[in-house]
Design a protein around this motif. Structure first.
Motif, PDB file in Angstrom:
ATOM      1  N   GLU A  28       0.886  -1.115   0.131  1.00  0.00           N
ATOM      2  CA  GLU A  28       0.108   0.018  -0.079  1.00  0.00           C
ATOM      3  C   GLU A  28       1.017   1.307  -0.103  1.00  0.00           C
ATOM      4  OE1 GLU A  28      -2.742   0.039   3.436  1.00  0.00           O
ATOM      5  OE2 GLU A  28      -3.686  -2.179   2.705  1.00  0.00           O
ATOM      6  N   MET A  29       2.086   1.270   0.713  1.00  0.00           N
ATOM      7  CA  MET A  29       2.949   2.409   0.930  1.00  0.00           C
ATOM      8  C   MET A  29       3.716   2.640  -0.477  1.00  0.00           C
ATOM      9  SD  MET A  29       4.321   1.930   4.602  1.00  0.00           S
ATOM     10  CE  MET A  29       5.428   3.054   4.503  1.00  0.00           C
ATOM     11  N   GLU A  30       3.963   1.697  -1.307  1.00  0.00           N
ATOM     12  CA  GLU A  30       4.739   1.852  -2.592  1.00  0.00           C
ATOM     13  C   GLU A  30       3.617   2.289  -3.499  1.00  0.00           C
ATOM     14  OE1 GLU A  30       6.084  -2.167  -3.406  1.00  0.00           O
ATOM     15  OE2 GLU A  30       7.647  -1.866  -1.693  1.00  0.00           O
ATOM     16  N   LYS A  31       2.367   1.838  -3.385  1.00  0.00           N
ATOM     17  CA  LYS A  31       1.378   2.377  -4.271  1.00  0.00           C
ATOM     18  C   LYS A  31       1.261   3.762  -4.314  1.00  0.00           C
ATOM     19  CE  LYS A  31      -3.440   1.381  -5.810  1.00  0.00           C
ATOM     20  NZ  LYS A  31      -4.602   0.706  -5.481  1.00  0.00           N
ATOM     21  N   LYS A  32       0.859   4.141  -3.023  1.00  0.00           N
ATOM     22  CA  LYS A  32       0.768   5.453  -2.508  1.00  0.00           C
ATOM     23  C   LYS A  32       1.994   6.455  -2.894  1.00  0.00           C
ATOM     24  CE  LYS A  32      -2.425   7.126  -0.693  1.00  0.00           C
ATOM     25  NZ  LYS A  32      -3.475   7.711  -1.558  1.00  0.00           N
ATOM     26  N   GLN A  33       3.193   5.921  -2.872  1.00  0.00           N
ATOM     27  CA  GLN A  33       4.406   6.867  -2.980  1.00  0.00           C
ATOM     28  C   GLN A  33       4.351   6.947  -4.603  1.00  0.00           C
ATOM     29  OE1 GLN A  33       7.504   4.305  -1.269  1.00  0.00           O
ATOM     30  NE2 GLN A  33       7.745   5.777   0.185  1.00  0.00           N
ATOM     31  N   GLN A  34       3.968   5.844  -5.551  1.00  0.00           N
ATOM     32  CA  GLN A  34       3.699   6.300  -6.887  1.00  0.00           C
ATOM     33  C   GLN A  34       2.714   7.143  -7.165  1.00  0.00           C
ATOM     34  OE1 GLN A  34       3.078   2.130  -8.681  1.00  0.00           O
ATOM     35  NE2 GLN A  34       4.762   2.558  -9.984  1.00  0.00           N
ATOM     36  N   GLU A  35       1.711   7.005  -6.494  1.00  0.00           N
ATOM     37  CA  GLU A  35       0.451   8.048  -6.802  1.00  0.00           C
ATOM     38  C   GLU A  35       0.789   9.316  -6.446  1.00  0.00           C
ATOM     39  OE1 GLU A  35      -3.251   9.350  -4.269  1.00  0.00           O
ATOM     40  OE2 GLU A  35      -3.032   7.263  -4.604  1.00  0.00           O
ATOM     41  N   LEU A  36       1.617   9.480  -5.307  1.00  0.00           N
ATOM     42  CA  LEU A  36       2.179  10.996  -4.885  1.00  0.00           C
ATOM     43  C   LEU A  36       3.141  11.538  -5.725  1.00  0.00           C
ATOM     44  CD1 LEU A  36       2.246  10.381  -0.950  1.00  0.00           C
ATOM     45  CD2 LEU A  36       0.740  11.783  -2.123  1.00  0.00           C
ATOM     46  N   SER A  37       3.993  10.716  -6.370  1.00  0.00           N
ATOM     47  CA  SER A  37       5.242  11.120  -7.326  1.00  0.00           C
ATOM     48  C   SER A  37       4.486  11.599  -8.599  1.00  0.00           C
ATOM     49  CB  SER A  37       6.256  10.278  -7.746  1.00  0.00           C
ATOM     50  OG  SER A  37       5.976   8.974  -7.635  1.00  0.00           O
ATOM     51  N   THR A  55       6.039  18.435  -8.964  1.00  0.00           N
ATOM     52  CA  THR A  55       5.587  16.998  -8.946  1.00  0.00           C
ATOM     53  C   THR A  55       5.653  16.326  -7.505  1.00  0.00           C
ATOM     54  OG1 THR A  55       7.402  15.845  -9.636  1.00  0.00           O
ATOM     55  CG2 THR A  55       5.807  16.664 -11.183  1.00  0.00           C
ATOM     56  N   GLY A  56       5.343  15.430  -7.164  1.00  0.00           N
ATOM     57  CA  GLY A  56       5.351  14.847  -5.788  1.00  0.00           C
ATOM     58  C   GLY A  56       6.877  14.085  -5.685  1.00  0.00           C
ATOM     59  N   ASN A  57       7.570  13.960  -6.802  1.00  0.00           N
ATOM     60  CA  ASN A  57       8.887  13.327  -6.529  1.00  0.00           C
ATOM     61  C   ASN A  57       9.672  14.551  -6.661  1.00  0.00           C
ATOM     62  OD1 ASN A  57       8.506  14.031  -9.456  1.00  0.00           O
ATOM     63  ND2 ASN A  57       9.342  12.045 -10.054  1.00  0.00           N
ATOM     64  N   LYS A  58       9.409  15.907  -6.352  1.00  0.00           N
ATOM     65  CA  LYS A  58       9.972  17.087  -6.198  1.00  0.00           C
ATOM     66  C   LYS A  58      10.775  17.582  -7.432  1.00  0.00           C
ATOM     67  CE  LYS A  58      10.225  16.069  -1.572  1.00  0.00           C
ATOM     68  NZ  LYS A  58      10.806  15.519  -0.358  1.00  0.00           N
ATOM     69  N   GLU A  59      10.165  17.390  -8.541  1.00  0.00           N
ATOM     70  CA  GLU A  59      10.436  18.004 -10.007  1.00  0.00           C
ATOM     71  C   GLU A  59       9.710  19.119 -10.455  1.00  0.00           C
ATOM     72  OE1 GLU A  59      10.795  14.993 -13.026  1.00  0.00           O
ATOM     73  OE2 GLU A  59      12.176  13.858 -11.832  1.00  0.00           O
ATOM     74  N   VAL A  60      10.558  20.403 -10.438  1.00  0.00           N
ATOM     75  CA  VAL A  60       9.728  21.476 -10.662  1.00  0.00           C
ATOM     76  C   VAL A  60       9.220  21.391 -12.479  1.00  0.00           C
ATOM     77  CG1 VAL A  60      10.061  23.753 -11.360  1.00  0.00           C
ATOM     78  CG2 VAL A  60      11.323  23.024  -9.374  1.00  0.00           C
ATOM     79  N   GLN A  61       8.013  21.493 -12.694  1.00  0.00           N
ATOM     80  CA  GLN A  61       7.264  21.261 -13.795  1.00  0.00           C
ATOM     81  C   GLN A  61       7.324  22.668 -14.512  1.00  0.00           C
ATOM     82  OE1 GLN A  61       6.588  18.169 -15.377  1.00  0.00           O
ATOM     83  NE2 GLN A  61       7.984  17.854 -13.919  1.00  0.00           N
ATOM     84  N   LYS A  62       6.919  23.718 -13.708  1.00  0.00           N
ATOM     85  CA  LYS A  62       6.594  24.879 -14.331  1.00  0.00           C
ATOM     86  C   LYS A  62       6.762  26.204 -13.474  1.00  0.00           C
ATOM     87  CE  LYS A  62       2.663  27.742 -16.493  1.00  0.00           C
ATOM     88  NZ  LYS A  62       1.402  27.557 -16.695  1.00  0.00           N
ATOM     89  N   ILE A  63       7.357  27.130 -13.907  1.00  0.00           N
ATOM     90  CA  ILE A  63       7.415  28.584 -13.091  1.00  0.00           C
ATOM     91  C   ILE A  63       6.829  29.661 -13.952  1.00  0.00           C
ATOM     92  CG2 ILE A  63       8.858  30.117 -12.206  1.00  0.00           C
ATOM     93  CD1 ILE A  63      11.223  28.009 -11.573  1.00  0.00           C
ATOM     94  N   ALA A  64       5.891  30.347 -13.456  1.00  0.00           N
ATOM     95  CA  ALA A  64       5.180  31.195 -14.204  1.00  0.00           C
ATOM     96  C   ALA A  64       5.299  32.663 -13.401  1.00  0.00           C
ATOM     97  CB  ALA A  64       3.784  30.909 -14.309  1.00  0.00           C
ATOM     98  N   LEU A  65       5.653  33.640 -14.208  1.00  0.00           N
ATOM     99  CA  LEU A  65       5.794  34.925 -13.648  1.00  0.00           C
ATOM    100  C   LEU A  65       4.841  35.909 -14.069  1.00  0.00           C
ATOM    101  CD1 LEU A  65       9.709  34.948 -14.189  1.00  0.00           C
ATOM    102  CD2 LEU A  65       8.339  34.150 -12.072  1.00  0.00           C
ATOM    103  N   LYS A  66       4.389  36.741 -13.671  1.00  0.00           N
ATOM    104  CA  LYS A  66       3.366  37.817 -13.927  1.00  0.00           C
ATOM    105  C   LYS A  66       4.506  38.953 -14.590  1.00  0.00           C
ATOM    106  CE  LYS A  66      -1.053  36.917 -11.982  1.00  0.00           C
ATOM    107  NZ  LYS A  66      -2.148  37.452 -11.138  1.00  0.00           N
ATOM    108  N   ILE A  93       4.212  19.152  -0.363  1.00  0.00           N
ATOM    109  CA  ILE A  93       4.372  17.792  -0.767  1.00  0.00           C
ATOM    110  C   ILE A  93       4.518  16.953   0.661  1.00  0.00           C
ATOM    111  CG2 ILE A  93       6.088  16.289  -1.718  1.00  0.00           C
ATOM    112  CD1 ILE A  93       6.494  18.586  -4.011  1.00  0.00           C
ATOM    113  N   GLU A  94       5.563  17.654   1.258  1.00  0.00           N
ATOM    114  CA  GLU A  94       5.771  16.806   2.621  1.00  0.00           C
ATOM    115  C   GLU A  94       4.710  16.560   3.575  1.00  0.00           C
ATOM    116  OE1 GLU A  94       8.713  15.549   3.540  1.00  0.00           O
ATOM    117  OE2 GLU A  94       9.460  16.014   1.464  1.00  0.00           O
ATOM    118  N   GLU A  95       3.954  17.521   3.449  1.00  0.00           N
ATOM    119  CA  GLU A  95       2.649  17.510   4.462  1.00  0.00           C
ATOM    120  C   GLU A  95       1.679  16.522   4.035  1.00  0.00           C
ATOM    121  OE1 GLU A  95      -1.073  20.240   4.936  1.00  0.00           O
ATOM    122  OE2 GLU A  95       0.724  21.341   5.713  1.00  0.00           O
ATOM    123  N   VAL A  96       1.531  16.354   2.549  1.00  0.00           N
ATOM    124  CA  VAL A  96       0.652  15.514   2.104  1.00  0.00           C
ATOM    125  C   VAL A  96       1.146  14.264   2.293  1.00  0.00           C
ATOM    126  CG1 VAL A  96      -0.749  14.827  -0.111  1.00  0.00           C
ATOM    127  CG2 VAL A  96      -0.649  17.111   0.714  1.00  0.00           C
TER     128      VAL A  96
END
Length: 114
Positions: A28-37, A55-66, A93-96
């Motif tokens: 269950e933990m492995e499945k949840k870790q996959q889901e979170l990543s 992303t949940g595996n701590k990769e920056v996907q986007k940075i948006a600047l006004k 991410i850490e909290e969830v």
């Protein structure tokens, strides 16, 4: 004098049951870790002037600047806003992750688990 184990511990049948429960928990933990990543976390700073998606595996996907956040005379402020947004997303991410893993482990403190 014989020492006694607490009820529910010891004995072949109980040991097998405990092992099965531990294996199920691990699955269950492995499945949840996959889901979170695969999940995305979004945070912003400066009233939305800077937003990030990580992303949940701590990769920056986007940075948006006004556009109003980009002031050539105050690059340091923009750097601080980006840092604040990234740190907030990482905190989320850490909290969830912690909350959802605790739900699986029933609050057991298992070394090596976030």
């Amino acid at each position: 004098m014989k020492s006694r184990l607490p009820e529910g511990f010891g004995g072949g049948g109980n040991m097998q049951s405990m092992i099965r429960k531990a294996q199920k928990m691990q699955e269950e933990m492995e499945k949840k870790q996959q889901e979170l990543s695969g999940r995305e976390f979004t945070a912003s700073a400066g009233g939305g002037a800077v937003s990030v998606v990580i992303t949940g595996n701590k990769e920056v996907q986007k940075i948006a600047l006004k556009p109003e956040a980009v002031d050539p005379e105050d690059v340091e402020m923009l750097e601080d806003l980006i840092k604040a947004a990234v740190n907030e997303a990482l905190r989320q991410i850490e909290e969830v992750t912690s909350r959802e893993m605790d739900a699986i482990t029933n609050g057991l403190n298992i070394p090596g688990i976030v």
